[in-house]
Design an enzyme around this catalytic site. Sequence first.
Site, short mmCIF file in Angstrom:
data_model
loop_
_atom_site.label_atom_id
_atom_site.label_comp_id
_atom_site.label_asym_id
_atom_site.label_seq_id
_atom_site.Cartn_x
_atom_site.Cartn_y
_atom_site.Cartn_z
N GLU A 35 0.78 -1.23 -0.05
CA GLU A 35 0.16 -0.08 -0.11
C GLU A 35 0.90 1.31 0.06
OE1 GLU A 35 -3.52 1.80 2.78
OE2 GLU A 35 -1.91 0.75 3.92
N HIS A 37 2.35 4.49 0.95
CA HIS A 37 2.55 5.13 2.36
C HIS A 37 3.64 6.49 2.17
CE1 HIS A 37 1.36 1.49 4.21
NE2 HIS A 37 1.26 2.06 5.39
N HIS A 174 -1.44 7.19 9.36
CA HIS A 174 -1.26 6.29 8.08
C HIS A 174 0.09 7.00 7.58
CE1 HIS A 174 -1.10 3.95 4.51
NE2 HIS A 174 -1.17 5.24 3.41
#
Length: 263
Positions: A35, A37, A174
């Site tokens: 994912e 980042h 995140h």
Amino acid sequence: MTPRSTGPRLCDVSSAEVVEATAGRTVVWPIGSIEQHGPHLPLSVDFVLAEAFAQQIAYELTALTLPVQSIAARSLPQSGGGLSFPGTVHVRGRSLLDFLVDALESLCALPFKRLLVVNGHFENEPFVFEALDDVARRPAAHGKEFMALSWWSLVDDSWLAERVPAFPGWHAEHAGLTETSLMLFLRPDLVSGLRLDHDHPPRAGVYLHPADVTTMTTRGILSSTSGASASFGEELFWHVVSSAVDLVSRGDGLLRTPTEEEP
């Protein structure tokens, strides 16, 4: 203090040895994702962290580890920046749930006593929990114990408040302070020098479509990276490991409390 080497890995034994090797043991399975980042961290953050935590927890518990699962649930705008940023490799929720159920049920053919799933990707959590709840009710799981946790769920609120007074919430953390610090401790070779902040973290439990990721994030970052350091990452890493080992060792929520002879 650097992480120690991992303990024995389940996949390193032969088929002829695996039944004896797993009998009555604890097995730890890390699950992450590929994912985005932000521009300063690699796509591998979620599975690098899940694997590092799982390996260290397994070492402390004299447990076996499974290989990390890196293909998982999709990134969402309010917790991962969403699919507007390239790099996230995902499967649909129903596909992930089916995969997890099948994998867990097949794993139950081995005589392990306890399975601990260590999750590193926010959006995975409901699918992991549902899959375990499904499999735990099946005959193949009779007498086995299951525990699943996301590493951030083991961070004590008061411990965190002392160190990060303006914490935005784990859904918005995140590519921010904690993940950046953990990567600086565990894999500094993968972290760039950029330190970007996002002043308006998204609210938890809200989904918007269409989502303007240019206002919801700063280049994929949902909170702040200011203050990230390897020293804070080290402190956080050992805090989580200690909490996990304590949780399993006390037997909280398990069918029976482990004895000193049973890791």
